[in-house]
Structure formats: C-alpha cells, structure tokens
Design a protein around this motif. Structure first.
Motif, PDB file in Angstrom:
ATOM      1  N   MET A   1      22.480  -0.485   9.420  1.00 21.10           N
ATOM      2  CA  MET A   1      22.164  -0.139  10.616  1.00 21.10           C
ATOM      3  C   MET A   1      21.043  -0.730  11.151  1.00 21.10           C
ATOM      4  SD  MET A   1      21.223   3.736  12.067  1.00 21.10           S
ATOM      5  CE  MET A   1      20.884   3.936  13.681  1.00 21.10           C
ATOM      6  N   ALA A   2      20.900  -1.371  12.406  1.00 23.90           N
ATOM      7  CA  ALA A   2      19.742  -2.178  12.774  1.00 23.90           C
ATOM      8  C   ALA A   2      18.480  -1.482  13.125  1.00 23.90           C
ATOM      9  CB  ALA A   2      20.215  -3.007  14.078  1.00 23.90           C
ATOM     10  N   THR A   3      17.676  -2.017  12.654  1.00 26.75           N
ATOM     11  CA  THR A   3      16.094  -1.296  13.003  1.00 26.75           C
ATOM     12  C   THR A   3      16.134  -1.355  14.640  1.00 26.75           C
ATOM     13  OG1 THR A   3      15.412  -2.003  10.953  1.00 26.75           O
ATOM     14  CG2 THR A   3      13.775  -1.320  12.317  1.00 26.75           C
ATOM     15  N   LYS A   4      15.404  -0.142  14.887  1.00 25.37           N
ATOM     16  CA  LYS A   4      15.163  -0.138  16.319  1.00 25.37           C
ATOM     17  C   LYS A   4      13.752  -1.062  16.807  1.00 25.37           C
ATOM     18  CE  LYS A   4      13.993   3.172  20.138  1.00 25.37           C
ATOM     19  NZ  LYS A   4      13.785   4.473  20.322  1.00 25.37           N
ATOM     20  N   LYS A   5      13.864  -1.868  17.538  1.00 23.90           N
ATOM     21  CA  LYS A   5      12.919  -2.618  18.049  1.00 23.90           C
ATOM     22  C   LYS A   5      11.618  -1.838  18.400  1.00 23.90           C
ATOM     23  CE  LYS A   5      15.060  -6.886  19.101  1.00 23.90           C
ATOM     24  NZ  LYS A   5      14.305  -7.847  18.427  1.00 23.90           N
ATOM     25  N   ARG A   6      10.206  -2.104  18.278  1.00 25.70           N
ATOM     26  CA  ARG A   6       9.229  -1.742  18.765  1.00 25.70           C
ATOM     27  C   ARG A   6       8.792  -2.254  20.078  1.00 25.70           C
ATOM     28  NH1 ARG A   6       4.177  -1.673  15.658  1.00 25.70           N
ATOM     29  NH2 ARG A   6       4.182  -3.736  15.080  1.00 25.70           N
ATOM     30  N   ASP A   7       8.325  -1.486  21.000  1.00 27.00           N
ATOM     31  CA  ASP A   7       7.927  -1.778  22.167  1.00 27.00           C
ATOM     32  C   ASP A   7       6.763  -2.967  22.170  1.00 27.00           C
ATOM     33  OD1 ASP A   7       7.348  -1.041  25.302  1.00 27.00           O
ATOM     34  OD2 ASP A   7       5.203  -1.705  24.570  1.00 27.00           O
ATOM     35  N   TYR A   8       7.186  -4.117  22.785  1.00 23.80           N
ATOM     36  CA  TYR A   8       6.191  -5.637  22.599  1.00 23.80           C
ATOM     37  C   TYR A   8       4.751  -5.202  22.932  1.00 23.80           C
ATOM     38  CZ  TYR A   8      10.650  -8.166  22.108  1.00 23.80           C
ATOM     39  OH  TYR A   8      11.767  -8.618  21.802  1.00 23.80           O
ATOM     40  N   TYR A   9       4.582  -4.455  23.856  1.00 23.55           N
ATOM     41  CA  TYR A   9       3.066  -4.192  24.320  1.00 23.55           C
ATOM     42  C   TYR A   9       2.542  -3.482  22.913  1.00 23.55           C
ATOM     43  CZ  TYR A   9       3.973  -5.238  28.946  1.00 23.55           C
ATOM     44  OH  TYR A   9       4.394  -5.915  30.257  1.00 23.55           O
ATOM     45  N   GLU A  10       3.081  -2.543  22.445  1.00 24.96           N
ATOM     46  CA  GLU A  10       2.641  -1.736  21.139  1.00 24.96           C
ATOM     47  C   GLU A  10       2.466  -2.952  19.833  1.00 24.96           C
ATOM     48  OE1 GLU A  10       4.507   1.345  17.964  1.00 24.96           O
ATOM     49  OE2 GLU A  10       5.393   1.189  19.747  1.00 24.96           O
ATOM     50  N   VAL A  11       3.371  -3.832  19.831  1.00 18.89           N
ATOM     51  CA  VAL A  11       3.472  -4.977  18.956  1.00 18.89           C
ATOM     52  C   VAL A  11       2.042  -5.757  19.007  1.00 18.89           C
ATOM     53  CG1 VAL A  11       4.169  -6.915  17.999  1.00 18.89           C
ATOM     54  CG2 VAL A  11       5.794  -5.037  18.361  1.00 18.89           C
ATOM     55  N   LEU A  12       1.692  -6.141  20.137  1.00 17.62           N
ATOM     56  CA  LEU A  12       0.362  -6.906  20.219  1.00 17.62           C
ATOM     57  C   LEU A  12      -0.539  -5.825  20.513  1.00 17.62           C
ATOM     58  CD1 LEU A  12       1.746  -9.906  22.573  1.00 17.62           C
ATOM     59  CD2 LEU A  12       1.481  -9.670  20.111  1.00 17.62           C
TER      60      LEU A  12
ATOM     61  N   VAL B   1       8.174 -13.263  25.089  1.00 16.89           N
ATOM     62  CA  VAL B   1       8.552 -12.336  26.335  1.00 16.89           C
ATOM     63  C   VAL B   1       7.272 -12.213  27.015  1.00 16.89           C
ATOM     64  CG1 VAL B   1       9.407 -10.232  27.093  1.00 16.89           C
ATOM     65  CG2 VAL B   1      10.613 -11.277  25.028  1.00 16.89           C
ATOM     66  N   LEU B   2       6.264 -11.471  26.427  1.00 14.49           N
ATOM     67  CA  LEU B   2       5.355 -10.930  27.232  1.00 14.49           C
ATOM     68  C   LEU B   2       4.373 -12.395  27.665  1.00 14.49           C
ATOM     69  CD1 LEU B   2       3.774  -7.970  25.663  1.00 14.49           C
ATOM     70  CD2 LEU B   2       5.785  -7.965  27.167  1.00 14.49           C
ATOM     71  N   GLY B   3       4.190 -13.472  27.119  1.00 17.89           N
ATOM     72  CA  GLY B   3       3.816 -14.581  27.602  1.00 17.89           C
ATOM     73  C   GLY B   3       4.257 -15.346  28.699  1.00 17.89           C
ATOM     74  N   ASN B   4       5.503 -14.959  28.963  1.00 17.30           N
ATOM     75  CA  ASN B   4       6.295 -15.681  30.189  1.00 17.30           C
ATOM     76  C   ASN B   4       6.395 -14.731  31.333  1.00 17.30           C
ATOM     77  OD1 ASN B   4       9.144 -16.134  31.418  1.00 17.30           O
ATOM     78  ND2 ASN B   4       8.928 -18.131  30.344  1.00 17.30           N
ATOM     79  N   GLU B   5       6.020 -15.326  32.238  1.00 17.39           N
ATOM     80  CA  GLU B   5       6.072 -14.471  33.468  1.00 17.39           C
ATOM     81  C   GLU B   5       7.309 -13.747  34.065  1.00 17.39           C
ATOM     82  OE1 GLU B   5       4.486 -14.228  38.240  1.00 17.39           O
ATOM     83  OE2 GLU B   5       4.135 -16.068  36.811  1.00 17.39           O
ATOM     84  N   GLU B   6       8.306 -14.344  33.905  1.00 15.51           N
ATOM     85  CA  GLU B   6       9.656 -14.181  34.280  1.00 15.51           C
ATOM     86  C   GLU B   6      10.153 -13.240  33.464  1.00 15.51           C
ATOM     87  OE1 GLU B   6      14.012 -15.915  35.168  1.00 15.51           O
ATOM     88  OE2 GLU B   6      12.424 -17.307  35.044  1.00 15.51           O
ATOM     89  N   LYS B   7      10.115 -13.479  32.055  1.00 16.93           N
ATOM     90  CA  LYS B   7      10.832 -12.505  31.102  1.00 16.93           C
ATOM     91  C   LYS B   7      10.152 -11.387  31.015  1.00 16.93           C
ATOM     92  CE  LYS B   7      12.453 -16.268  27.954  1.00 16.93           C
ATOM     93  NZ  LYS B   7      12.549 -16.841  26.611  1.00 16.93           N
ATOM     94  N   ARG B   8       8.602 -11.363  31.275  1.00 12.22           N
ATOM     95  CA  ARG B   8       7.540 -10.173  31.182  1.00 12.22           C
ATOM     96  C   ARG B   8       8.447  -9.190  32.311  1.00 12.22           C
ATOM     97  NH1 ARG B   8       1.091  -9.601  31.622  1.00 12.22           N
ATOM     98  NH2 ARG B   8       1.130  -7.217  31.215  1.00 12.22           N
TER      99      ARG B   8
ATOM    100  N   VAL C   1      -1.553  -4.278  23.374  1.00 13.53           N
ATOM    101  CA  VAL C   1      -2.416  -4.409  24.738  1.00 13.53           C
ATOM    102  C   VAL C   1      -1.422  -3.395  25.564  1.00 13.53           C
ATOM    103  CG1 VAL C   1      -2.602  -6.843  24.586  1.00 13.53           C
ATOM    104  CG2 VAL C   1      -0.521  -6.142  25.266  1.00 13.53           C
ATOM    105  N   SER C   2      -2.317  -3.027  26.781  1.00 18.12           N
ATOM    106  CA  SER C   2      -1.864  -2.247  27.846  1.00 18.12           C
ATOM    107  C   SER C   2      -0.667  -3.028  28.613  1.00 18.12           C
ATOM    108  CB  SER C   2      -2.906  -1.730  28.610  1.00 18.12           C
ATOM    109  OG  SER C   2      -3.263  -2.764  29.411  1.00 18.12           O
ATOM    110  N   LYS C   3       0.108  -2.248  29.398  1.00 10.55           N
ATOM    111  CA  LYS C   3       1.178  -2.799  30.156  1.00 10.55           C
ATOM    112  C   LYS C   3       0.588  -3.397  31.443  1.00 10.55           C
ATOM    113  CE  LYS C   3       5.164   0.139  28.720  1.00 10.55           C
ATOM    114  NZ  LYS C   3       6.059   0.892  29.184  1.00 10.55           N
ATOM    115  N   THR C   4      -0.859  -3.425  31.607  1.00 10.74           N
ATOM    116  CA  THR C   4      -1.408  -4.175  32.711  1.00 10.74           C
ATOM    117  C   THR C   4      -2.321  -5.117  32.382  1.00 10.74           C
ATOM    118  OG1 THR C   4      -3.249  -2.536  32.582  1.00 10.74           O
ATOM    119  CG2 THR C   4      -1.576  -2.027  34.185  1.00 10.74           C
TER     120      THR C   4
END
Length: 388
Positions: A1-12, A58-65, A14-17
C-alpha cells in the motif's frame, strides 16, 4: 500500500502564505540537514532529502504552486497514479542538477554540495525533455467515480538503436578532452579584488562530459526520434474543468539522455443533458405540474448513478430546494462528497379549455387558493437574498 504523501508546506515547515524566498530558504535548510554526505548510509535521511526536493519542485514553481493550493497532490502529480515525484525515479544527480543554483557556493566541505554550486567537478549537466500538454474529456459520471483512460501521444522518445546516447551502437563516443569528462571547465581570472574562480559548462561537449565520435544514423546523433506511445491515465474522482494534472516523466525524451519532460493533462467536462455541476454539488431543475405541486406525489429524477424517487409534499412552492445528501461529487482532496440539489419550479398551464377555466374560476375565491403573508415572505425572501 502506497504511503500517503505529506503536505508540501509541512515538509518544508513553512506557512501557506510563505514567499518564494522563504520557501527557497526552507528548502536549502532541509537539503543541508538531510544531505547524503552528511548522513552516509542513512536511508531515512535520503528519503527526507528527496521529499524536500519534491516539495520545492512544486512550491518553488508559481504555476505548480497554484495548482497544488487549489487541488492538492492530485493537481501536481501526487495521487491517482500521477507522478510520485523524486521518490518515483529521479536520482540524486537529477536533484543536484535541477536545484543546485539555489545554493551558489560551498558548504563545509561536503563533496555533494560542490555539485550544487561552483565546484561541479563530478556532476555533468543533465538535459531535460520538454513538457507535453493534452486534453482529456470526461463525462460527469467519470468525474464522480474517477476513470482510467488510455491515450495515444505523439512525442519524442529515446532512440532504441543507440539507447538515447546519439552515438552509433550506443558506444561511439569518448570522454571530452577539454573538461576531462566533468562537463564543466574552471578558469582563474585576475581582477581588482584578486584572483576569482569561475565554473561554466564546457563548450566542447555542451556540458555532457563526452563527445560523439560517430553519430547514430537513425537519430542523426540527437538520441531521440519521433514516435507514438500509449499512456495510461488514472484520473482521480472529483477533478474539475481546466484542472491540470501532471504525469512525471511522460513528456518528450531529452536529447542524448537525461530527464524526460512531463505530460500535462488538462481536464475538459462534457455537459450532462439534465444535471448541472456546482463545484462538488449537482443541481437538477425539477419542473412540477400544478396538480403535483398542490397535491404532492412521487417523482423519479436522474442521479449520477441512475435514478432516484423523491417524495413531493402537498403544497410544495416554486423555489423550494430539496437536498439529497452525498449524492453529488467527491472532493478531489478527499474532503467529503457534495449533495444533489433539486430546484423546484411549477409549470402554470399556458392554454386552458373552457371547462378548465370554469374550474379555476370557481376556486379563485377559495381561502386555500389565496397565499398567506407567511407564504409570500417565505417565497420572496429567496429573491431578496439573491440581490443582497
């Protein structure tokens, strides 16, 4: 079973803003903390290093973010078979090559960090193929359940005759004599501030570290050829019009080896003949006959998975909305399921026979045919809310 991905903001952490600069600094901190040279033979640290790189990609790319903020992992390749990020096949060298420019220097003698910045003694430049964009049309039923689609894509693939190297038989190349296979050349310059060292891609081999001695006749030394590939798309439930999913590594192959581009899948929705989508809710406009609205009854209506019977209470007024819980669309981010909203309207006959007119005229003065003030307020309050 695949491991659930963590939130990218949580990984780094940082806040969502967070600003782009804050995200870059956070990634730099994580990369230093979990760098393989600092954590030798530590599989957990290596996975955290890759996880941080995936988050920054992802978060370092404006469109992907923007896509990630709106649709979560599904919008950037993190669910439903899409992507898997750096954990899905990219090597450490791929990460160093793609994100090394944010470090811009040397860090405490770790050999790997020299690959990030000025001393690229061991890491060659990695080519990257271009991204492809395709559109996929889905029915509302497919949006509700998720669907597997097979599509045929015209794209550049690695030449099979030279294994993508561009060299005849995949072997007709030699180490570049200018950079000695490193892909970079270092020069010392005398300036007013003293000697300065600069490192640039080797012009002889274009940063690849090797030179083709005999080109492959099938791809003319490019390492890629035009062909078709059948690709399976596992589209998650709840996607929306113009949502863009990313299938990592399924774009055009790179010249003479390297990293494939991504396949960007743009969702288009086919309109349903009876149902209307409103985010995760589904709307059905039900037009009742005057007798049914007055006396009540049972009506069959369409749903996403067939038909359903609903009860109409006697005296149902136009503008009333009935709600069938959890009969709408699932949220693409797994935040629940929308409802089926039934918007009631009442049809008033446009043409009456003489007998029908006489019946209605006899009823006109009956108290039951005169709307009370409470009914008026209830009906027209809906119109006031529209304009407020």
């Amino acid at each position: 079973m695949a491991t659930k991905k963590r939130d990218y903001y949580e990984v780094l952490e940082v806040s969502k803003t967070a600003s782009s600069e804050e995200i870059k600094k956070a990634y730099r901190k994580k990369a230093i903390q979990y760098h393989p040279d600092k954590n030798p033979d530590n599989k957990e640290a290596e996975e955290k290093f890759k996880e941080a790189a995936e988050a920054y990609e992802v978060l370092g790319n404006e469109e992907k973010r923007k896509r990630y903020d709106q649709f979560g992992h599904a919008g950037v390749g993190g669910s439903g078979g899409y992507g898997g990020g750096y954990g899905g096949g990219m090597t450490m060298d791929d990460i160093f090559s793609q994100f090394g420019d944010i470090f811009g220097g040397h860090f405490g003698g770790f050999s790997g960090f020299s690959n990030f910045g000025g001393g690229r003694s061991s890491t060659k430049r990695v080519n990257r193929g271009t991204d492809l964009r395709v559109k996929v049309r889905l029915t509302l039923k497919e949006v509700a359940t998720g669907v597997e689609k097979k599509i045929k894509v015209k794209k550049y693939i690695a030449c099979k005759h030279c294994n993508g190297t561009g060299a005849e038989d995949g072997k007709a190349y030699s180490t570049c004599s200018t950079c000695r296979g490193s892909g970079y050349v270092t020069r010392m310059m005398n300036t007013m501030l003293g000697q300065m060292q600069t490192t640039t891609p080797c012009a002889t081999c274009e940063g690849e570290g090797k030179v083709i001695t005999k080109k492959c006749v099938h791809c003319n030394g490019e390492g890629i050829v035009r062909d078709e590939e059948v690709i399976t798309l596992n589209i998650p439930a709840g996607v929306a019009e113009n949502m863009q999913l990313s299938l990592n590594g399924k774009g055009n192959a790179a010249r003479r080896g390297g990293i494939n581009g991504d396949l960007l899948v743009v969702i288009e929705e086919e309109s349903h003949p009876e149902l209307i989508r409103d985010q995760d809710d589904i709307i059905y406009n039900l037009l009742l006959s005057f007798p049914t609205a007055a006396m009540g009854g049972t009506i069959e209506i369409p749903t996403l998975d067939g038909k359903a019977k609903i009860k109409i209470e006697p005296g149902t007024q136009p503008g009333k909305v009935l709600r069938l819980k959890n009969k709408g669309l699932p949220s693409v981010n797994h935040y629940g399921t929308g409802d089926l909203l039934i918007n009631i309207a009442v049809y008033i006959p446009e043409n009456l026979t003489k007998e029908q007119k006489e019946i209605l005229e006899n009823m006109e003065n009956s108290p039951n045919f005169q709307p009370s003030q409470s009914v008026k307020d209830k009906i027209f309050s809906r119109f006031r809310n529209i304009f407020e």
